[in-house]
Scaffold this motif. Sequence first.
Motif, PDB file in Angstrom:
ATOM      1  N   LEU A  79       0.824  -1.205   0.000  1.00  0.00           N
ATOM      2  CA  LEU A  79       0.000   0.000   0.000  1.00  0.00           C
ATOM      3  C   LEU A  79       0.861   1.260   0.000  1.00  0.00           C
ATOM      4  O   LEU A  79       0.604   2.192  -0.771  1.00  0.00           O
ATOM      5  N   ASP A  80       1.866   1.304   0.859  1.00  0.00           N
ATOM      6  CA  ASP A  80       2.722   2.495   0.929  1.00  0.00           C
ATOM      7  C   ASP A  80       3.460   2.715  -0.389  1.00  0.00           C
ATOM      8  O   ASP A  80       3.577   3.848  -0.871  1.00  0.00           O
ATOM      9  N   ALA A  81       3.951   1.616  -0.989  1.00  0.00           N
ATOM     10  CA  ALA A  81       4.661   1.745  -2.264  1.00  0.00           C
ATOM     11  C   ALA A  81       3.721   2.210  -3.371  1.00  0.00           C
ATOM     12  O   ALA A  81       4.094   3.052  -4.201  1.00  0.00           O
ATOM     13  N   ASP A  82       2.496   1.680  -3.377  1.00  0.00           N
ATOM     14  CA  ASP A  82       1.532   2.082  -4.404  1.00  0.00           C
ATOM     15  C   ASP A  82       1.111   3.535  -4.218  1.00  0.00           C
ATOM     16  O   ASP A  82       0.884   4.254  -5.196  1.00  0.00           O
ATOM     17  N   LEU A  83       1.012   3.971  -2.977  1.00  0.00           N
ATOM     18  CA  LEU A  83       0.667   5.367  -2.706  1.00  0.00           C
ATOM     19  C   LEU A  83       1.766   6.291  -3.221  1.00  0.00           C
ATOM     20  O   LEU A  83       1.481   7.329  -3.842  1.00  0.00           O
ATOM     21  N   ASP A  84       3.019   5.938  -2.992  1.00  0.00           N
ATOM     22  CA  ASP A  84       4.133   6.727  -3.520  1.00  0.00           C
ATOM     23  C   ASP A  84       4.077   6.776  -5.043  1.00  0.00           C
ATOM     24  O   ASP A  84       4.312   7.836  -5.662  1.00  0.00           O
ATOM     25  N   HIS A  85       3.780   5.637  -5.652  1.00  0.00           N
ATOM     26  CA  HIS A  85       3.699   5.569  -7.115  1.00  0.00           C
ATOM     27  C   HIS A  85       2.567   6.451  -7.640  1.00  0.00           C
ATOM     28  O   HIS A  85       2.737   7.171  -8.643  1.00  0.00           O
ATOM     29  N   LEU A  86       1.411   6.415  -6.969  1.00  0.00           N
ATOM     30  CA  LEU A  86       0.275   7.234  -7.403  1.00  0.00           C
ATOM     31  C   LEU A  86       0.598   8.715  -7.317  1.00  0.00           C
ATOM     32  O   LEU A  86       0.279   9.487  -8.240  1.00  0.00           O
ATOM     33  N   ARG A  87       1.226   9.127  -6.243  1.00  0.00           N
ATOM     34  CA  ARG A  87       1.578  10.537  -6.109  1.00  0.00           C
ATOM     35  C   ARG A  87       2.559  10.974  -7.193  1.00  0.00           C
ATOM     36  O   ARG A  87       2.460  12.084  -7.731  1.00  0.00           O
TER      37      ARG A  87
END
Length: 427
Positions: free
Chosen positions: A283-291
């Motif tokens: 989740l944290d990695a995907d959030l960074d990617h989305l931003r």
Amino acid sequence: MLGLVLTAGGARGAYQAGVLKRIGELPSLAGMPSPFPIITGASAGAINGSAIAARSGDFREATAELARLWAQLQVEHVFHTDAVSLSMGALRFVRDMALGSVLGSTLSQALLDATPLRGFLARALPLDGIADGIRDGHLYAVAILATSYHSGRSFTFVQGRPGHPIWVKSRRVVLPVRLTVDHVCASAAIPIVFPPVPLPSSVGDVYFGDGALRLVTPLSPAIRLGATHVFGIGIRSQRAADSLWQEELGVGSEAPEHAEGMPSPPMAQICGVFLNAIFLDHLDADLDHLRRMNELIQSYARERPPAPRPAADGTPVEPMRVVSPLVVSPSEDLALVAQRFAHRMPRLVRFLLDGLGTPDAQSADLTSYLLFDPFYTRTLMDIGYRDASARIDEIEAFLQDGMAAARAIGRVEGASLDDAGEERAVG
């Protein structure tokens, strides 16, 4: 549209229930349907997501009922804890390791027998309510993720309005279905711990396991279903994760004289890290990617407005768009919380886990996933409730912004339809 993204985590899913309960108490949502027309979940998140979707007509009632479910949960509701069941599970593993190649067959699929979970969920989840929510306009789509043990692909089972997006990637498949308790159980089948769950298909039963196994981008299903705002609830404390890796920053450097170092990890700790890799890290990695993607899209849009282009085969390509995220994660280390309540695990299960060794407290994640005890789950709900309360103004503003954006899109689409109708009439 607002999308609700609920990640995996076994017993840690109680934290999500606490966050949702606090959101359900917002005065602006009193007597209102769910503000999330798109709901996606994997493993424990599939249980929580389907519970919210099944009662989407009254969000406060849905979140309160979900909290009651977790507050009453017992280990015996999830898996058998008697001596015969636990012994048979262990003996099958020993038999297969010692004689499987000689006998030419194996018997073991999991350590624990999760048969009770299906009956518990069948009683607790009125899944027929999902169709009611779609018909009444409260829901657009509900997605439950599971992993095929045959192809290794991640399957997204979607029940939604006619015409909802469908996509196929190299390792991801979307299937429109009417969601059942078997889909939920398949998504919640923690690998090695719980046995695979069969789901019917045109070629017969296909066996599935935990939806988090191949879900490296947990925000993606909600976004592909059309969410412009995604609200995610994680189950990992970033503060605790940071403190653990900071202890390891000296790896590779010369150790001081007489330094003791860290003890060799027992099997229990290795299993805990294995489950962390499945449940916590994405989740944290995907959030960074989305931003990062949002920054790229905004930068590109300033220079050249994006326009949809057809793919090589002529099919339309979904245009890139900015998606607003908000994620709530635990303020406390849930592994340490589990340590406080580990004595409440049934004695025979505790004996089995003790056989895997005693990990250090901050890495005792295996227990934190399997401790389906009301004292533990209520504590996690209290933490989730407090964490949501600390950010409730931010959360409410995010929900209001998402609902306003959905209304604006609806007005634009309605106007476009009206214009098209007038053109047809003139023609």
